[in-house]
Design a protein around this motif. Structure first.
Motif, short mmCIF file in Angstrom:
data_model
loop_
_atom_site.label_atom_id
_atom_site.label_comp_id
_atom_site.label_asym_id
_atom_site.label_seq_id
_atom_site.Cartn_x
_atom_site.Cartn_y
_atom_site.Cartn_z
N ILE A 3 0.87 -1.18 0.00
CA ILE A 3 0.00 0.00 0.00
C ILE A 3 0.90 1.22 0.00
CG2 ILE A 3 -1.72 1.34 1.25
CD1 ILE A 3 -2.88 -1.26 2.23
N LEU A 46 -4.58 6.41 -1.42
CA LEU A 46 -3.76 5.23 -1.16
C LEU A 46 -4.15 4.13 -2.13
CD1 LEU A 46 -3.99 5.15 2.75
CD2 LEU A 46 -2.16 6.13 1.34
N GLN A 89 -7.44 0.56 7.58
CA GLN A 89 -6.44 0.66 8.65
C GLN A 89 -5.34 1.64 8.27
OE1 GLN A 89 -5.26 -3.44 9.07
NE2 GLN A 89 -6.90 -3.90 10.51
N ARG A 90 -4.87 1.57 7.03
CA ARG A 90 -3.82 2.48 6.58
C ARG A 90 -4.32 3.91 6.51
NH1 ARG A 90 0.64 -0.22 4.20
NH2 ARG A 90 0.79 -2.12 5.42
N GLY A 93 -4.46 5.21 9.98
CA GLY A 93 -3.09 5.48 10.43
C GLY A 93 -2.54 6.75 9.83
N TRP A 94 -2.83 6.98 8.55
CA TRP A 94 -2.39 8.19 7.87
C TRP A 94 -2.98 9.42 8.56
CZ3 TRP A 94 -4.25 12.36 5.17
CH2 TRP A 94 -3.37 13.01 4.31
#
Length: 138
Positions: A3, A46, A89-90, A93-94
């Protein structure tokens, strides 16, 4: 599965996924949405890539008060493999890395599958009305 943040050269593949997932609408220009997301330091797109193929994508942004998620799209042949969960999730987190305290998203009322997916991730329907007004047609 890798990713990473999209670059300008990823535009066609990303928009193709958005169209495949039926996320685009005639009144929204996906090219402008993609370009604007990449042009700002508080937003990005993303991409989940499996080999050379774009398997999924998500657009995320922070308005200074809360984070927003848009255009979560997974290639039809890659669905139900955890890619959407990983992208969420990413994205979270970002946003957290920017100091964002809360994430929100909008789901069309008729999209029961998306509502179920987000509920499984802990997202709750909130007693809020979303109002809008076009500024580009004045």
């Amino acid at each position: 599965m890798e990713i990473f943040e999209a670059r300008a050269g990823d535009r066609e593949a990303v928009i193709a996924l958005w169209r495949e997932a039926e996320l685009t609408r005639p009144w929204n220009d996906p090219v402008a949405d993609f370009d604007l997301a990449l042009a700002n330091s508080t937003s990005t797109v993303l991409i989940a890539r499996d080999g050379s193929d774009a398997a999924g994508t998500i657009m995320v942004g922070f308005d200074g008060h809360r984070g927003w998620v848009y255009y979560l799209a997974i290639a039809e042949a890659r669905r139900r493999r955890g890619i959407a969960r990983l992208l969420m999730q990413r994205a979270e987190g970002w946003l957290a890395a920017l100091g964002c305290p809360k994430t929100q998203l909008m789901v069309r009322g008729e999209n029961a599958a998306a509502l179920g997916f987000y509920a499984a991730l802990g997202y709750e329907v909130q007693d809020v009305f979303t109002l809008g007004r076009r500024l580009d047609d004045r």
